[in-house]
Scaffold this motif. Structure first.
Motif, PDB file in Angstrom:
ATOM      1  N   GLU A 147      -9.896  30.157  -0.304  1.00 18.19           N
ATOM      2  CA  GLU A 147     -10.371  30.464   1.052  1.00 18.19           C
ATOM      3  C   GLU A 147      -9.583  31.632   1.641  1.00 18.19           C
ATOM      4  OE1 GLU A 147     -10.037  27.189   3.780  1.00 18.19           O
ATOM      5  OE2 GLU A 147     -11.267  25.929   2.477  1.00 18.19           O
ATOM      6  N   TYR A 148      -8.287  31.548   1.468  1.00 19.53           N
ATOM      7  CA  TYR A 148      -7.400  32.562   2.008  1.00 19.53           C
ATOM      8  C   TYR A 148      -7.691  33.932   1.388  1.00 19.53           C
ATOM      9  CZ  TYR A 148      -3.026  35.228   2.049  1.00 19.53           C
ATOM     10  OH  TYR A 148      -2.094  36.220   2.146  1.00 19.53           O
TER      11      TYR A 148
ATOM     12  N   ASN B  74     -10.488  34.892  -0.050  1.00 20.06           N
ATOM     13  CA  ASN B  74     -11.800  35.352   0.400  1.00 20.06           C
ATOM     14  C   ASN B  74     -11.723  35.962   1.789  1.00 20.06           C
ATOM     15  OD1 ASN B  74     -12.982  34.540  -1.951  1.00 20.06           O
ATOM     16  ND2 ASN B  74     -13.655  32.554  -1.166  1.00 20.06           N
TER      17      ASN B  74
ATOM     18  N   ASP C  29     -12.228  23.689  -6.309  1.00 16.94           N
ATOM     19  CA  ASP C  29     -12.773  23.424  -4.976  1.00 16.94           C
ATOM     20  C   ASP C  29     -12.161  22.123  -4.446  1.00 16.94           C
ATOM     21  OD1 ASP C  29     -14.326  23.785  -2.705  1.00 16.94           O
ATOM     22  OD2 ASP C  29     -15.998  22.640  -3.521  1.00 16.94           O
TER      23      ASP C  29
ATOM     24  N   ASN D  17      -8.032  25.217  -3.409  1.00 17.88           N
ATOM     25  CA  ASN D  17      -9.167  25.600  -2.584  1.00 17.88           C
ATOM     26  C   ASN D  17      -8.715  26.435  -1.385  1.00 17.88           C
ATOM     27  OD1 ASN D  17     -11.903  25.542  -1.985  1.00 17.88           O
ATOM     28  ND2 ASN D  17     -11.657  23.808  -0.604  1.00 17.88           N
TER      29      ASN D  17
END
Lengths: 331, 331
Positions: free
Chosen positions: B321-322, B324, B312, B317
């Motif tokens: 994010e990408y 997800n 994180d 991170n």
């Protein structure tokens, strides 16, 4: 004395760097005696050791057979007598280092290697009042010492070649990467590069081009990722593509004359600049404590070094070598 | 036009950087039209694409649904008409960029964003002859563009805020980290820092303090590992230990006056220095081809970015994010 016979190390100074050395040694089963007058030294050392144990467990499958003991003493001579290697990590005050290194050298056995962690002072000056100065050199580590592989070895005028080689072998046996500095020079290699970058970063903050957090982001999402792998020259070699390094350099030449850095000036380091940076740094830390940030850093270093292990390249390769050596020793 | 509607990108220039953009776009399912007059352009692009596919597979579990097409054209207007976004990556010659950006802007739809990959030229000058200059900005990426997250966004005097925001959203949707430069300045942020380090590195080679390989080692076993995680200021915050950032800065102040870098001088970039660096660089490469070295670099970047994913923190991170976002879009 061969490396394997270094069972006990004396540390002069137990701050951020000295504490890191204590942790690296202890996790190698080497006993440590730390000279430090700070009444808080014991507590600080224990906190560093706790972080180092955590990082070591995450980094390597090689377990610590017997952790070395870490004893804190308020007497310099006690930390230097009867040890097999001495590492000095005092504040960067030349006169203080010269005096305590001299006293340490008189207390130590004559064949015991003595190294200074200084990040910039010249070994020839530091060894000037020592007993048996030929066994002294700079061996400059990086924070956190228990995780960072690099140690820059810089001999002074009186240092013997044999001392440098013995010291390098000792650091290598602790999983480190000794790098010999070819000429005695202020700040050696890595700190000169860090300092150059840092000065430019100060200008960017001073001139409100970016905040400290934005500068850190510019590094860690950008060139920092490549620096971890390849340094600077190899990255540029690739930047040149098929045309090659010579072509790249010839193209690059002119830009040295462009106004791309403020390298001809140094910002005045006044209270206003200090306050600005410190306030931006507080905002960046977002209430996280130093120990918390240290654990984030350690987890990141572990991830990077472990990640690189599969590559036969760089710091990960060093970890693999170290683990193989440890396993071989036991089987 | 919202980000999701960018289905086709026009690239002006298909060299090392333009090829990297082509690969990043194609792996996002975006079609690409590349203007490049080099008869070798197609072959070079295909080699970059092959490396990029390999890296993408290693980096993420998110598969490419449909790779975008990559078409090479010898006509600038053809690459700019009918596309939804234009990225220019020509050689760093201001007059050339101004002319081709102007022509491109006349060929493009008036609402199409146009960005320049320049690593140092000023956006206010580059946009001076454009049609609808408010939609132009610098968006400076890093090599390899298909893996490096950072893109520095620097608006010129005529650039609209809305254009910057739309461009940032587009880059973010491709897994990148847009960083807004607060003031228009030569070389922006990351390249100023790289340039400062590079000049000092040139001095170290010039003065025979270290070879290019030793300098790269000093970075990648040392500060480079930390730069990848935390940049510069956060590292120094930790270097200060419990005493804090203000105390650290107050101590650090004086060293700016020490002779720790050669910052007041620039080495003469003559043939002798070029030859010395190029020869040392050849030795370092040890016969490995550029493509081979690129794969080592890519594997390393993948290892670092994937390794950081559990934290994180930083580039890892961003990858999480990408992934997800991509998974969410499909479910």
């Amino acid at each position: 004395m061969v490396t394997a016979e270094i069972k006990k190390v004396g540390l002069i100074g137990g701050g951020v760097i000295g504490g890191g050395w204590a942790a690296r040694c202890a996790l190698q089963g080497i006993d440590v005696v730390v000279f430090d007058g700070d009444p808080q030294a014991r507590r600080k050392l224990d906190e560093v050791l706790a972080n180092a144990r955590r990082a070591h467990r995450a980094l390597t499958s090689v377990s610590v057979k017997r952790e070395g003991t870490v004893r804190v003493v308020a007497d310099l001579e006690e930390a230097c007598a009867g040890v097999d290697f001495i590492q000095e990590s005092l504040p960067e005050r030349e006169a203080l280092k010269i005096e305590l290194l001299s006293r340490g050298s008189h207390a130590a056995r004559p064949d015991v290697l003595i190294a200074s962690s200084t990040s910039g002072l010249l070994p020839s000056r530091l060894q000037s009042s020592m007993e048996n100065p030929e066994r002294f050199m700079v061996a400059h580590p990086f924070n956190p010492v228990y995780l960072m592989p690099l140690v820059e070895i810089c001999p002074g005028k009186q240092t013997s070649e044999e001392s440098c080689e013995r010291a390098a072998a000792f650091y290598r046996s602790m999983g480190m990467k000794p790098l010999r500095v070819r000429k005695e020079i202020d700040a050696f290699i890595a700190d000169r590069l860090m300092e150059a970058l840092w000065r430019e970063a100060l200008w960017l903050v001073h001139d409100d081009i970016a905040t400290v957090e934005e500068i850190d982001d510019a590094i860690r999402y950008g060139p920092g990722l490549r620096w971890a792998l390849m340094g600077s020259f190899l990255v540029y070699r690739l930047g040149g593509g098929e045309a090659g390094m010579r072509h790249f350099l010839e193209q690059f030449g002119p830009s040295l004359q462009w106004p791309w850095t403020k390298l001809t000036e140094v910002p005045t380091f006044d209270q206003a600049l200090i306050e600005k940076i410190a306030a931006q740094s507080d905002a960046q830390a977002a209430g996280r404590s130093i120990r918390e940030l240290e654990r984030i850093r350690d987890d990141g270093l572990v991830a990077v070094i472990k990640g690189l292990k599969s590559l036969d390249w760089g710091a990960g390769n060093l970890l693999a070598e170290y683990e193989n050596a440890k396993h071989a020793k036991r089987s």
